[in-house]
Design a protein around this motif. Structure first.
Motif, mmCIF file in Angstrom:
data_model
loop_
_atom_site.group_PDB
_atom_site.id
_atom_site.type_symbol
_atom_site.label_atom_id
_atom_site.label_comp_id
_atom_site.label_asym_id
_atom_site.label_seq_id
_atom_site.Cartn_x
_atom_site.Cartn_y
_atom_site.Cartn_z
ATOM 1 N N VAL A 1 -5.656 -0.134 6.727
ATOM 2 C CA VAL A 1 -4.342 -0.228 7.385
ATOM 3 C C VAL A 1 -3.292 -0.997 6.585
ATOM 4 C CG1 VAL A 1 -5.261 0.031 9.714
ATOM 5 C CG2 VAL A 1 -4.963 -2.264 8.753
ATOM 6 N N CYS A 2 -3.697 -1.793 5.615
ATOM 7 C CA CYS A 2 -2.708 -2.626 4.917
ATOM 8 C C CYS A 2 -1.815 -1.797 3.993
ATOM 9 C CB CYS A 2 -3.391 -3.724 4.106
ATOM 10 S SG CYS A 2 -2.184 -4.712 3.197
ATOM 11 N N PRO A 3 -0.505 -1.841 4.209
ATOM 12 C CA PRO A 3 0.405 -1.041 3.383
ATOM 13 C C PRO A 3 0.639 -1.614 1.986
ATOM 14 C CG PRO A 3 1.652 -2.292 5.002
ATOM 15 C CD PRO A 3 0.205 -2.558 5.288
ATOM 16 N N HIS A 4 0.098 -2.797 1.714
ATOM 17 C CA HIS A 4 0.330 -3.391 0.400
ATOM 18 C C HIS A 4 -0.961 -3.732 -0.347
ATOM 19 C CE1 HIS A 4 4.639 -3.400 0.813
ATOM 20 N NE2 HIS A 4 4.528 -3.926 2.012
ATOM 21 N N ASN A 5 -2.052 -3.115 0.059
ATOM 22 C CA ASN A 5 -3.328 -3.289 -0.645
ATOM 23 C C ASN A 5 -3.717 -4.743 -0.845
ATOM 24 O OD1 ASN A 5 -3.690 -0.415 -1.164
ATOM 25 N ND2 ASN A 5 -1.906 -0.677 -2.479
ATOM 26 N N VAL A 6 -3.535 -5.533 0.197
ATOM 27 C CA VAL A 6 -3.872 -6.953 0.093
ATOM 28 C C VAL A 6 -5.390 -7.162 0.038
ATOM 29 C CG1 VAL A 6 -3.741 -9.163 1.327
ATOM 30 C CG2 VAL A 6 -1.712 -7.713 1.134
ATOM 31 N N PHE A 7 -6.146 -6.272 0.722
ATOM 32 C CA PHE A 7 -7.596 -6.454 0.784
ATOM 33 C C PHE A 7 -8.372 -5.473 -0.088
ATOM 34 C CE2 PHE A 7 -5.994 -7.824 4.905
ATOM 35 C CZ PHE A 7 -6.655 -9.029 5.092
ATOM 36 N N ILE A 8 -9.522 -5.925 -0.538
ATOM 37 C CA ILE A 8 -10.548 -4.976 -0.964
ATOM 38 C C ILE A 8 -11.844 -5.404 -0.272
ATOM 39 C CG2 ILE A 8 -9.673 -4.194 -3.207
ATOM 40 C CD1 ILE A 8 -11.633 -6.292 -4.426
ATOM 41 N N SER B 1 -6.547 -13.674 10.678
ATOM 42 C CA SER B 1 -5.438 -14.173 11.482
ATOM 43 C C SER B 1 -4.177 -14.167 10.632
ATOM 44 C CB SER B 1 -5.736 -15.577 12.008
ATOM 45 O OG SER B 1 -5.547 -16.512 10.986
ATOM 46 N N VAL B 2 -3.076 -13.825 11.262
ATOM 47 C CA VAL B 2 -1.779 -13.832 10.586
ATOM 48 C C VAL B 2 -0.727 -13.931 11.684
ATOM 49 C CG1 VAL B 2 -1.648 -11.285 10.555
ATOM 50 C CG2 VAL B 2 -0.287 -12.588 8.939
ATOM 51 N N LYS B 3 0.322 -14.686 11.419
ATOM 52 C CA LYS B 3 1.405 -14.737 12.403
ATOM 53 C C LYS B 3 2.331 -13.568 12.090
ATOM 54 C CE LYS B 3 5.001 -17.763 14.295
ATOM 55 N NZ LYS B 3 6.123 -16.812 14.191
ATOM 56 N N THR C 1 1.140 -16.467 6.154
ATOM 57 C CA THR C 1 0.217 -17.131 7.085
ATOM 58 C C THR C 1 -1.135 -16.427 7.187
ATOM 59 O OG1 THR C 1 1.253 -15.812 8.819
ATOM 60 C CG2 THR C 1 2.070 -18.043 8.539
ATOM 61 N N LEU C 2 -1.398 -15.501 6.288
ATOM 62 C CA LEU C 2 -2.628 -14.701 6.358
ATOM 63 C C LEU C 2 -3.886 -15.522 6.070
ATOM 64 C CD1 LEU C 2 -3.767 -11.720 6.458
ATOM 65 C CD2 LEU C 2 -3.586 -11.772 3.970
ATOM 66 N N LYS C 3 -4.898 -15.395 6.968
ATOM 67 C CA LYS C 3 -6.179 -16.085 6.741
ATOM 68 C C LYS C 3 -7.340 -15.153 7.069
ATOM 69 C CE LYS C 3 -4.882 -20.885 7.505
ATOM 70 N NZ LYS C 3 -3.597 -20.687 8.233
ATOM 71 N N LEU D 1 1.392 -10.410 -1.721
ATOM 72 C CA LEU D 1 1.978 -9.101 -1.396
ATOM 73 C C LEU D 1 2.034 -8.869 0.113
ATOM 74 C CD1 LEU D 1 0.448 -6.617 -4.005
ATOM 75 C CD2 LEU D 1 2.671 -7.723 -4.022
ATOM 76 N N CYS D 2 1.405 -9.740 0.880
ATOM 77 C CA CYS D 2 1.362 -9.568 2.335
ATOM 78 C C CYS D 2 2.745 -9.727 2.948
ATOM 79 C CB CYS D 2 0.411 -10.601 2.944
ATOM 80 S SG CYS D 2 0.451 -10.636 4.748
ATOM 81 N N MET D 3 3.111 -8.825 3.846
ATOM 82 C CA MET D 3 4.418 -8.897 4.507
ATOM 83 C C MET D 3 4.279 -9.320 5.969
ATOM 84 S SD MET D 3 5.301 -4.861 5.083
ATOM 85 C CE MET D 3 6.743 -5.274 6.067
ATOM 86 N N GLU D 4 3.100 -9.789 6.340
ATOM 87 C CA GLU D 4 2.848 -10.289 7.700
ATOM 88 C C GLU D 4 3.153 -9.253 8.774
ATOM 89 O OE1 GLU D 4 5.156 -13.962 7.574
ATOM 90 O OE2 GLU D 4 3.352 -15.066 7.028
ATOM 91 N N CYS D 5 2.745 -8.018 8.534
ATOM 92 C CA CYS D 5 2.991 -6.981 9.541
ATOM 93 C C CYS D 5 1.970 -7.090 10.674
ATOM 94 C CB CYS D 5 2.931 -5.596 8.906
ATOM 95 S SG CYS D 5 1.281 -5.077 8.393
ATOM 96 N N GLY D 6 0.819 -7.650 10.389
ATOM 97 C CA GLY D 6 -0.171 -7.882 11.440
ATOM 98 C C GLY D 6 -1.158 -6.746 11.667
ATOM 99 N N ALA D 7 -1.015 -5.659 10.922
ATOM 100 C CA ALA D 7 -1.879 -4.489 11.144
ATOM 101 C C ALA D 7 -3.355 -4.813 10.935
ATOM 102 C CB ALA D 7 -1.458 -3.349 10.219
ATOM 103 N N CYS D 8 -3.656 -5.608 9.916
ATOM 104 C CA CYS D 8 -5.057 -5.911 9.600
ATOM 105 C C CYS D 8 -5.703 -6.690 10.740
ATOM 106 C CB CYS D 8 -5.140 -6.693 8.292
ATOM 107 S SG CYS D 8 -4.075 -8.150 8.257
ATOM 108 N N ALA D 9 -5.027 -7.746 11.192
ATOM 109 C CA ALA D 9 -5.590 -8.573 12.261
ATOM 110 C C ALA D 9 -5.772 -7.750 13.532
ATOM 111 C CB ALA D 9 -4.679 -9.763 12.527
HETATM 112 S S1 SF4 Z 1 -0.434 -8.564 7.634
HETATM 113 FE FE1 SF4 Z 1 0.042 -6.485 6.955
HETATM 114 S S2 SF4 Z 1 0.639 -6.736 4.823
HETATM 115 FE FE2 SF4 Z 1 -0.409 -8.604 5.408
HETATM 116 S S3 SF4 Z 1 -2.501 -8.270 4.805
HETATM 117 FE FE3 SF4 Z 1 -2.354 -7.662 6.943
HETATM 118 S S4 SF4 Z 1 -1.933 -5.494 6.869
HETATM 119 FE FE4 SF4 Z 1 -1.544 -6.277 4.820
#
Ligand code: SF4
Ligand code: SF4
Lengths: 342, 99
Positions: free
Chosen positions: B28-35, B65-67, B11-13, B48-56
């Motif tokens: 903060v992203c543990p899976h290097n989703v962003f550059i 935004s991410v659920k 659900t990442l946007k 690769l996003c696991m929807e942990c929510g740290a970025c948002a």
């Molecule tokens: S929700 Fe977590 S895994 Fe997904 S992009 Fe954000 S920080 Fe990375």
């Protein structure tokens, strides 16, 4: 609650701050092993608050962690010879990542601890270092707004802290990434075994009871023979899902966890039936339904332990997996019972 | 060996308009989703996003935004049985993972 890691105290502005050891003793190591086997797991915590390691002063770094003893032990062991402050949040004895997901390792608790320990009076800088995975629960800009402290996210693993410090407090891409290597997956297997064990025992008991039923009524001898066979097959499905699937996780060429479990189960069931066939064709076929259902279900539960599955992904997988598992278990059981009568 | 989960589900946007290039999401992203390139964040590896929510949670510009939630089947089942949101009992552990 264990406190033998406290080796002294430091007087500062008329408050006494406990000084802790950077050395893990036998009790700490034994405690870690027990926690791995889920023994005393829920009571493995320490008091939240501020601690000192070495001889920190007003310029020393502040590291934040959870009050789960294993998290705390990881941190202090890696701060050997680095004079620092350690601020422990009250996460109810849960590790940083999990607690951050629940919000107990969170903005509010961090602000509360910063204020309660009067951190502004203890150091003359405004930097506070958090484990990166704490970011799931902490909003750095909100902490700054309220307390003035600037949150720096450190590496994922405490063992990278010395490098992180040498690297001018920046974590490399490698240090910021969560990996899930073989050895780490293996370490988690014991807790998985314990967590699912009661269901295995229950299922085996049910099969032992059912195995006695046949066209002549009930036979205790048959119950024993059939039950023993069922025990071996169920145990195979159990181990496949609980241990082999996690160990081989990235090497099984499907993405859904339940499919990983199911594929392994087919291979194992095939081998077992080939070498130790059951009493009838029906029974043999039944195991090709039951064992995969068991293994798929347990492997699916490993999504929670893994470090890369998303909620959306797991929900999608479960929409398919749960009905399939129920249907397979049901068909398998019916075939197996029919097999007892012919 | 790298782990890969399902494609096209998360659900990442990202709203690039709001982004000021602070790099917090990348940190903060543990899976290097962003550059972040030229002061703008880019979603590099959405799957690769696991929807942990740290970025948002750490984007002061509210550009992401991410659920958030735990990708934990046992927790989801427990939630369904109890009629609550997915809850995880966190009995496993390690410094590396949850649930
Ligand atoms: S929700 Fe977590 S895994 Fe997904 S992009 Fe954000 S920080 Fe990375
Ligand atoms: S955290 Fe927000 S503002 Fe900063 S780079 Fe990422 S998207 Fe842009």
């Amino acid at each position: 609650m264990q406190t033998d890691f406290i080796v002294g105290s430091l007087q500062l502005n008329s408050v006494s701050i406990p000084v802790i050891s950077d050395f893990l003793n036998f009790g700490d190591i034994l405690g870690a092993i027990k926690a791995r086997w889920a023994i005393n797991r829920n009571n493995y915590k320490i008091n939240p608050g501020l601690y000192a390691i070495g001889k920190p002063n007003e310029n020393s770094n502040i590291f934040v962690t959870a009050n789960y003893k294993l998290s705390f032990d990881h941190l202090r062991k890696n701060l050997k010879n680095i004079d620092s402050w350690i601020l422990i949040l009250d996460t109810k004895g849960i590790n940083v990542w999990c607690a951050a997901g629940k919000g107990t390792f969170g903005t509010e608790e961090l602000i509360k601890q910063i204020q309660q320990t009067k951190l502004v009076e203890i150091v003359n800088h405004k930097k506070i270092i958090l484990p990166q995975l704490g970011a799931v629960g902490v909003s750095a800009h909100d902490v700054k707004k309220i307390t003035g402290f600037h949150v720096i996210y450190g590496p994922v693993k405490a063992s990278d802290i010395p490098d992180f410090i040498n690297n001018k407090f920046t974590a490399s891409r490698e240090m910021r990434t969560v990996f899930f290597p073989f050895f780490e997956r293996i370490k988690l297997i014991p807790v998985e075994i314990i967590g699912h064990f009661q269901y295995l025992i229950f299922a085996i008991a049910v099969f032992f009871i059912l195995a006695g039923i046949n066209s002549n009524g009930y036979s205790v001898d048959k119950a024993f023979d059939g039950g023993l066979k069922a025990m071996v097959m169920l145990l195979a499905g159990f181990l496949s899902g609980v241990a082999i699937a996690p160990a081989l996780l990235p090497y099984i060429p499907v993405k859904q966890f339940f499919m990983k479990g199911a594929i392994l189960a087919y291979i194992i069931t095939g081998l077992l039936i080939y070498f130790f066939p059951g009493i009838s064709l029906f029974e043999n076929i039944s195991w090709f339904f039951i064992v995969p259902a068991v293994s798929a279900f347990i492997a699916m539960n490993f999504t929670g332990t893994s470090t890369y599955t998303s909620l959306s992904g797991v929900l999608k997988e479960m929409k398919l997996a749960i009905p399939l598992q129920i249907i397979f278990a049901f068909i398998g059981l019916v075939l197996w019972i029919i097999g007892r009568f012919i | 060996m790298e782990h890969r989960y399902l494609k096209n589900v998360v659900t990442l946007k990202l709203d690039v308009e709001k982004c000021n290039g602070c790099k917090m999401c990348m940190i903060v992203c543990p899976h290097n989703v962003f550059i972040v390139e030229e002061r703008k964040a880019i979603i590099l590896n959405k799957d690769l996003c696991m929807e942990c929510g740290a970025c948002a949670k750490n984007c002061a510009q509210e550009a992401i935004s991410v659920k958030p939630g735990v990708g934990c089947a046992a927790g989801i089942l427990m939630g369904m049985l109890k009629g609550t949101e997915p809850t995880c009992d966190c009995t496993s552990d390690s410094g590396s993972s949850c649930c």
